[in-house]
Design a protein around this motif. Structure first.
Motif, short mmCIF file in Angstrom:
data_model
loop_
_atom_site.label_atom_id
_atom_site.label_comp_id
_atom_site.label_asym_id
_atom_site.label_seq_id
_atom_site.Cartn_x
_atom_site.Cartn_y
_atom_site.Cartn_z
N VAL A 1 0.83 -1.19 0.00
CA VAL A 1 0.00 0.00 0.00
C VAL A 1 0.87 1.25 0.00
CG1 VAL A 1 -1.74 1.31 1.30
CG2 VAL A 1 -1.90 -1.19 1.16
N GLY A 2 0.61 2.14 -0.94
CA GLY A 2 1.30 3.42 -1.00
C GLY A 2 2.70 3.36 -1.57
N GLU A 3 3.11 2.22 -2.11
CA GLU A 3 4.46 2.08 -2.64
C GLU A 3 4.42 1.71 -4.12
OE1 GLU A 3 7.25 -0.21 -0.38
OE2 GLU A 3 6.10 0.09 1.46
N LEU A 4 5.45 2.10 -4.84
CA LEU A 4 5.55 1.77 -6.26
C LEU A 4 6.55 0.64 -6.45
CD1 LEU A 4 5.46 5.32 -7.85
CD2 LEU A 4 3.62 3.63 -7.71
N ARG A 5 6.29 -0.47 -5.78
CA ARG A 5 7.11 -1.66 -5.94
C ARG A 5 6.19 -2.87 -5.83
NH1 ARG A 5 9.33 -4.19 -1.04
NH2 ARG A 5 8.31 -3.23 0.73
N SER A 6 6.70 -4.00 -6.24
CA SER A 6 5.92 -5.23 -6.21
C SER A 6 6.67 -6.30 -5.44
CB SER A 6 5.66 -5.74 -7.63
OG SER A 6 5.00 -4.77 -8.39
#
Length: 100
Positions: A48-53
């Motif tokens: 949540v709220g992050e640009l990673r997987s």
């Protein structure tokens, strides 16, 4: 096949044309579907709220994972990866090998 926890951060190079970004992202979605159908991509989350997987991936070994699985992703040149090989834990409630 072995399982791997893979953390992916994608950083688009500064100055990249938006059409190129859109093209690669669309191709990425198609390729991810193909890898899932082939049993290589098991699960994928985005914190949540992050640009990673964060995902669980499968391959015969780590070399195959890098070369024939992750290396085929259209966004791979823009990715930073952290790969952790996984093994079953004795207390895993989802363990399927029948041993305890």
């Amino acid at each position: 096949m072995r399982e791997f926890l893979v953390e992916i951060t994608t950083t688009v190079p500064e100055g990249t044309d938006q059409e190129e970004v859109d093209r690669r992202r669309a191709a990425e979605a198609v390729r991810a579907g193909e890898l899932a159908a082939a049993g290589h991509l098991v699960r994928l989350w985005r914190p949540v709220g992050e640009l990673r997987s964060i995902g669980v991936w499968r391959a015969g070994d780590e070399a195959e994972l890098h070369e024939k699985v992750l290396g085929t992703l259209p966004l791979r040149p823009w990715m930073t990866l952290t790969v952790t090989p996984l093994e079953s834990h004795p207390n895993d409630p989802g363990r399927v090998d029948g041993t305890r």
